[in-house]
Design a protein around this motif. Sequence first.
Motif, PDB file in Angstrom:
ATOM      1  N   PHE A  83       9.782   9.069   1.816  1.00 18.14           N
ATOM      2  CA  PHE A  83       9.363   8.105   1.003  1.00 18.14           C
ATOM      3  C   PHE A  83       9.566   8.528  -0.475  1.00 18.14           C
ATOM      4  CE2 PHE A  83       6.099   5.259  -1.162  1.00 18.14           C
ATOM      5  CZ  PHE A  83       6.860   4.152  -1.280  1.00 18.14           C
ATOM      6  N   LYS A  84       9.102   9.823  -0.749  1.00 21.69           N
ATOM      7  CA  LYS A  84       9.434  10.160  -1.874  1.00 21.69           C
ATOM      8  C   LYS A  84      10.719  10.396  -2.607  1.00 21.69           C
ATOM      9  CE  LYS A  84       5.038  12.661  -2.498  1.00 21.69           C
ATOM     10  NZ  LYS A  84       4.285  13.734  -1.911  1.00 21.69           N
ATOM     11  N   LYS A 118      16.493   6.033   4.297  1.00 19.72           N
ATOM     12  CA  LYS A 118      17.771   6.507   3.945  1.00 19.72           C
ATOM     13  C   LYS A 118      18.007   6.013   2.578  1.00 19.72           C
ATOM     14  CE  LYS A 118      18.750   5.980   8.494  1.00 19.72           C
ATOM     15  NZ  LYS A 118      17.699   4.906   8.713  1.00 19.72           N
ATOM     16  N   SER A 119      18.124   6.743   1.575  1.00 22.07           N
ATOM     17  CA  SER A 119      18.413   6.235   0.129  1.00 22.07           C
ATOM     18  C   SER A 119      19.641   6.694  -0.445  1.00 22.07           C
ATOM     19  CB  SER A 119      17.022   6.545  -0.675  1.00 22.07           C
ATOM     20  OG  SER A 119      16.874   7.768  -0.486  1.00 22.07           O
ATOM     21  N   ASP A 148       0.921  -1.203  -0.048  1.00 18.74           N
ATOM     22  CA  ASP A 148       0.089   0.042   0.034  1.00 18.74           C
ATOM     23  C   ASP A 148       1.000   1.470  -0.063  1.00 18.74           C
ATOM     24  OD1 ASP A 148      -1.804   2.026   0.348  1.00 18.74           O
ATOM     25  OD2 ASP A 148      -2.748   0.917   2.085  1.00 18.74           O
ATOM     26  N   LEU A 149       1.136   1.940  -1.236  1.00 16.91           N
ATOM     27  CA  LEU A 149       2.241   3.079  -1.355  1.00 16.91           C
ATOM     28  C   LEU A 149       1.610   4.219  -0.826  1.00 16.91           C
ATOM     29  CD1 LEU A 149       3.283   2.341  -5.036  1.00 16.91           C
ATOM     30  CD2 LEU A 149       4.343   1.481  -3.119  1.00 16.91           C
ATOM     31  N   LYS A 150       0.563   4.378  -0.748  1.00 19.45           N
ATOM     32  CA  LYS A 150      -0.343   5.749  -0.126  1.00 19.45           C
ATOM     33  C   LYS A 150       0.034   5.577   1.575  1.00 19.45           C
ATOM     34  CE  LYS A 150      -4.113   7.089  -3.026  1.00 19.45           C
ATOM     35  NZ  LYS A 150      -5.479   6.740  -3.405  1.00 19.45           N
ATOM     36  N   LEU A 164      13.007   8.547  -1.671  1.00 22.59           N
ATOM     37  CA  LEU A 164      13.546   6.982  -1.974  1.00 22.59           C
ATOM     38  C   LEU A 164      12.837   6.558  -3.251  1.00 22.59           C
ATOM     39  CD1 LEU A 164      14.525   3.951  -0.766  1.00 22.59           C
ATOM     40  CD2 LEU A 164      11.811   3.572  -0.666  1.00 22.59           C
ATOM     41  N   LEU A 165      11.722   6.962  -3.708  1.00 22.95           N
ATOM     42  CA  LEU A 165      11.056   6.683  -5.122  1.00 22.95           C
ATOM     43  C   LEU A 165      11.985   7.457  -5.813  1.00 22.95           C
ATOM     44  CD1 LEU A 165       7.394   6.840  -4.470  1.00 22.95           C
ATOM     45  CD2 LEU A 165       8.637   4.823  -4.654  1.00 22.95           C
ATOM     46  N   ALA A 166      12.301   8.520  -5.813  1.00 20.83           N
ATOM     47  CA  ALA A 166      13.182   9.296  -6.648  1.00 20.83           C
ATOM     48  C   ALA A 166      14.578   8.679  -6.879  1.00 20.83           C
ATOM     49  CB  ALA A 166      13.372  11.026  -6.252  1.00 20.83           C
ATOM     50  N   VAL A 167      15.041   8.361  -5.782  1.00 18.11           N
ATOM     51  CA  VAL A 167      16.411   7.687  -5.930  1.00 18.11           C
ATOM     52  C   VAL A 167      16.248   6.228  -7.016  1.00 18.11           C
ATOM     53  CG1 VAL A 167      18.128   6.551  -5.027  1.00 18.11           C
ATOM     54  CG2 VAL A 167      17.419   8.678  -3.973  1.00 18.11           C
ATOM     55  N   LEU A 168      15.293   5.505  -6.528  1.00 19.77           N
ATOM     56  CA  LEU A 168      15.060   4.312  -7.469  1.00 19.77           C
ATOM     57  C   LEU A 168      14.720   4.627  -8.793  1.00 19.77           C
ATOM     58  CD1 LEU A 168      12.524   2.172  -5.052  1.00 19.77           C
ATOM     59  CD2 LEU A 168      14.899   1.860  -5.516  1.00 19.77           C
TER      60      LEU A 168
END
Lengths: 877, 621
Positions: free
Chosen positions: A467-468, A760-761, A456-458, A470-474
């Motif tokens: 979290f954002k 921590k990304s 559940d990403l939300k 992390l998503l950006a780094v991914l």
Amino acid sequence: MIVNLEIDNKVVSVPKGTNIFMAAKKNGIYIPGLCYHPKLTHYGGCRLCMVEVTLRGSTRHKFSCAQPVSEGMIVKTKTPECVKYTKAVMEFLLAQHPLDCPTCDKSGECGLQDVTHDLKLAKSRFSSVRMNAPMRRDNPLLEFNANRCILCGRCVKVCKEIEGVGAIDFQNRGIKTVIGTAFDKPLDCSFCGGCVSVCPTGSWQDRTLGFRARPWELKKTPTICTYCAVGCSVVINSKNNEVMRITSDDEDMGVNEGNLCVKGKFGHEFINSNRRVNTPLIRKGDKLHRVSWDDAIDYVSKRFSEIVNDYGENSIGGIGSEKCTNEDNYIFQKFCRTVLKTNNIDNISNMKSPLLNRLIKDAVSYGIAATTLEDIENADTIFFVGADVTQAHPVLGSMARKAIRQKKSKIIIANVRNVEFNSTARDDIRLTYKLGTQSILINALIKNIVDSKLVDLKKINTSTENFKELLAVLKNSHMGLKKASSLTNIPEEHIKEASEWLAKSGNCFIVCGKDLVEDPSCEESINTLMNLVALIKTGGAEKVSLVFSRANNNTQGVNDMGVVSDYLPGYLDINDPVLKGKVEDFWGAKLPDYDTGNNDRDVFDLAVSKKIKALYVMGENPIVNYPNGKKVKEAFKKAKFVVVQDSFLTETAQLADVVLPSSTFVEKGGTFTNMGMTIQRLHKAIAQVGDSKPDWQIINEIAMKMGHSYSYTTSRQIVAEIESSVPMYKGIEVNKLQRRGFRWVSSEYNKHEPIKYKFKSSGSKPVYIKKNAKYPLLLLTGSSLKHQGTYSRYSDSLVSLTPECFVEINGKTAEKLEIKNGDMVKLESTQGKIKLKAKISKRIHEGFVFVAEDYEWIHVNSLRDGVYVNVKLSKSK
Amino acid sequence: MEDQNNMVKKKTSVTGNKSTIKRPKIIIGMGTCGLGAGAKGVLASIEKEVKKQKQAVDIIQTGCIGMCSHEVLVDIVIPGRTRVTYEKVKPDIIPEIVKEHVGKGKVVKKHVLSQMGLNGQDVKHYEDLPFFDDLVQNKNQIKHVTRNCGIINPEDIDEYIEEGGYQALEKVLNTMTPKDVISEISKSGLRGRGGGGFETGWKWESCAKYDADAKYIICNGDEGDPGAFMDRSIMEGDPHALLEGMIIGGYAIGATSGYIYVRAEYPLAIKRLYTAIGQAKERGFLGENILNSNYSLDMIIKEGAGAFVCGESTALQFSIEGKRGMPRTRPPQSVEAGLWDKPTCLNNVETFANVPIIINRGSGWYSKIGTAKSKGTKIFALTGNVKNAGLIEVPMGITVREIVFDIGGGIPKKKKFKSVQIGGPSGGCLPESHLDSPIDFESLKSAGAMMGSGSFVVVDETTCMVDMARFFLDFCAKESCGKCPPCRIGTTLMLDILNRITNGEGEEGDIEVLEQMCGEVTKMSLCGLGQSAPNPVKSTIRYFRDEYIAHIKDKECPTASCVALHKYTVIPDKCTKCTLCVRNCPVNAITGSREEVAFIDREKCIKCNLCYDKCNFMAIK
């Protein structure tokens, strides 16, 4: 759900699914039975537990071990019919049994004797049909007598289900049926001794007992095992102050349900070994001479005082012990900090992975650390990453197998080597990643979970921080499945499947192993792993538990007790003046300053650079165990004064100026903290061997001699002080630590709400180890099932079982170098060389060699100057 | 009953000459019994002869028709005439048969057994030959399950289809829901033919109600009883009937895979099953979307390794899983968690072979055959001291007498009937007084025998019942899996006592101990093997107690079968003083000369039986 039924006119209530046998047993009603064992799947082979069951008006005979209870059942266990038929079966069994009780080690604790006695069996109607099979003694630990065997099948089941080995099974048919190994070869198994523990007759015997005592002469003291960090409960069986054997029979006790490994079960001979150091020793010239305790304490306190006076604060280095109790270690660091006025204290595990304490502290404050090892038994998905559980924590493996057996758990094992793990899991993925790509693998798992929206990403977005980012780094890392797959050398579908299992399991248990913890990039990979855990946990899993591998029985405790330079007991930051002040007030002494200049250097570096003048080592053998052989030897050479407290004259003790004989774990009380952060209590089983003393007592005496009012007379007093000064140990009541330990993580969770997880990304890149043309292979080290440190080295049976430390090499490497299995080879690095035998193994990839660190007589660490070291291999002449 | 018999006869007749053929057919029985009697040589000789004589014929192989004592059977059909069966054919008579019958249309009468019944069609029968169904041994039989055995070529699916095969499957898949199938089977009253007599419909229903990602249907073809070969004959003679029954069963319970567990000692059955599965897959009767329906089923053959206990359902499942074949306790029942812990339905070969018939002809028709509680027919392997040994199919409720004396033709060599052993090692012996008792599940059980899988061994007066009990118990003791003490040790101890008794070392009280042990072993054993192992002992003690007493008290075996109890004496009246015995005795225990009647010194005699064998005048007893 509770079911009510009546057994022998007694109304009992038991949980649904219980069988009649256990329902009766739990309520004090005895039903004979020799094949059923609660930790094994039921077998129903001994036919002794027949009872009369009335249900819904119909009365039938049922075998109580195979029959689950149901509401309103009326059970009668002693009807004339039941007794008659049970007697008949016993009569059959005894007609085949040799009845050689006088020469049987089991006599007195034998199930067959008990049932015979209970049923008052006397004359038989039959002449006997005995076998005359020879006793099998093909290994130093276990012997098997087929004649006494009643074929209850417990050993076969324990071997298959608990240990996952399946070394023995039934052979033949009819009256000729026996238990045996494939093709009658000598037993080749993990030697966990489970067969001995569950055998109801004298068929399987512990050879370390070897007819030295009758069972009724043995004093049984429950305590905690001293080998690995699982912290199994063991029962010391002693006679005349000598340990005869170790059992672990009480199924309600401890984390291990009576399961042990080869070391825990058979590695007790060191305790009464004649090679123990029995008196204090002082160096005069080249030799160590026996002295009295008074002389030794006088000498040590005099020298310590001189050094403190001459060189001031922080001039002595202290090495605490991963083997000693929390009490020993607490007193050790307190002594170092308040009496020796030094903050240069450490322990080997912290030297190997200096960031781990902080990372574990983080995991606890985020609420993702496991509260206990037993959680693994309820897991739906088990993930071992960088952990060689079979070798390092064998009983944890048994616990995982329990989950696989009972809950049909899925298992994922990721490692650099093809580590062995025997299980019957249908869902089983083995991920063998390239060295240095562990973070990439974990990030790939995270990315697939996010991309496929398996969680559940939300919810994650709202209940975590960063979290954002992390998503950006991914996104920016361009690390698609394909790329990750080619970098890690793991098939895409395995990454996909593993991430699905992790994300979709309700209850996930993750073991972060030694390979991750001791890796130079451990901070990044563990942070990534924590990201994964947080993702699964906040994204919908019911429970996720993360456990960090610890090597020794009290590795966790020695760190908890603050035998490190940057933390006071309980991970209180030594640089925080408020916390430091509190401790100073409590101890009534001023603490030395933390030497910030020493940040990147450990005690041995300081000794080499002569900043430290003396070394005080308690229960540790750094000469062998410290992963930089050259440096540690130099450190000891340069130190002016070395005190070693140990039970044996280890390589380190041989370099000491004073050796103080310390007692082993069976000779003292105290507590150990296992890697699941459960504090468990030791009980003193035998009196001190020789003139040895518990470590805390020795320290106490030195402190008193040096003019400090250390007045501890029991380890209980110390634990009371620990309770009031170490925040996370608040609430342990030693008296209550009988059956279950105190779980400090759950006590922390009860005290504080976990803080919001902060991702921590970092875009992970593979970490490559530099290659060296002259030394083309890379040396990996790890644990060994059959040995661990000084204790196993002095347990003769273990040594004769596994006398040889092998260097494991890949078949192709062997072919190139023309090395055959068992050849003597020379392993060289820039640091040094060792000679040992080679073993060709599928567990290791080309380009690598593996040597276990746990054979103290093979100094593999003398080759190392870091975690990984380039080596070359050649045939030795 | 009579009606049905007629109906069946008609069916058989139709089968025999169903299609009009254009050129002669030679059909040879190549079941295991035929092969054992030398069918291979006969086949080679036929092929050779046909070539030599340049005859245009089709040579076809078939399975066992049930008349095993008459093998090798060779059938010849020539266009326009009925099918003629030759019995006990040897290669040397082939040239004559081929020449006369195939070539000239002349029947070689001296070798003929029978001709197949009239078909009412366009063929002419032979005036002077008996009809197959009129043979004494076939009069009381009705062949439903074995209708195709020995008639069709089991390796040709078309022949099976021609006989109405796979119509039942088509009907089931097109017009019936799984529930319909189960209710039809339930209504038919079909009970498991493996021995226990469990209601098949009920078993299917209880398996169908469990929901799982995988479900299995297993056919138990591990026929291990000494003297039983019913299942083998079906697998060899009509493998498609078994497959059809299994597919229907699989559809009914929702099975995802099917297993046929066959003992490896049945190589021919295995070969033919593989062929049949291959053909059925080709035609779409097996595999994905069977006959374009939504139902898919895969079929796997698992060869057993020759353990009797693997006929027990849970042991069989372990064996399929690759584990040691050892029965387990229940619950859970197999229908809930069987093979690989998935719902599993296991039936015997004969049970499955009954299914297509029930579907085709309806449960109403089927339930009219047999008795109130045991419906349908049962196949028996009739062996022992009986004239017509072979495979028979009889309606439930038939009496022992009808089988032994009508179908079996009575006891050979004018000896007296003594007993019949029904149900193999798990069954029991019925004495003469039970000749008129009907054969169905309940009656047999109350008489101390068991339907078992259907071996039917007739015993004449020269057989020692104690020795026979010993034989069967020895079998069970050796085949015990070793798991539980009553079976592993109990049977061995019983065998010990029986060995003593037959060796003349029986003691007072042995019978009572044996009786106690029968109860104890039956009660306490885990699986059917142990529970029924004492049956042969129990039933022989019940009906032939005198023989036991004679062995124990008088140290005498009434039938002189137990060698250890022989007391060799010379009958002076019969002795011709030839001294043959004197010369042959290996221990010089016999004295005598041309003048003197021989005398046997019992102290010296080692009971080697040589003198008895050698005496030409029956003067030694």
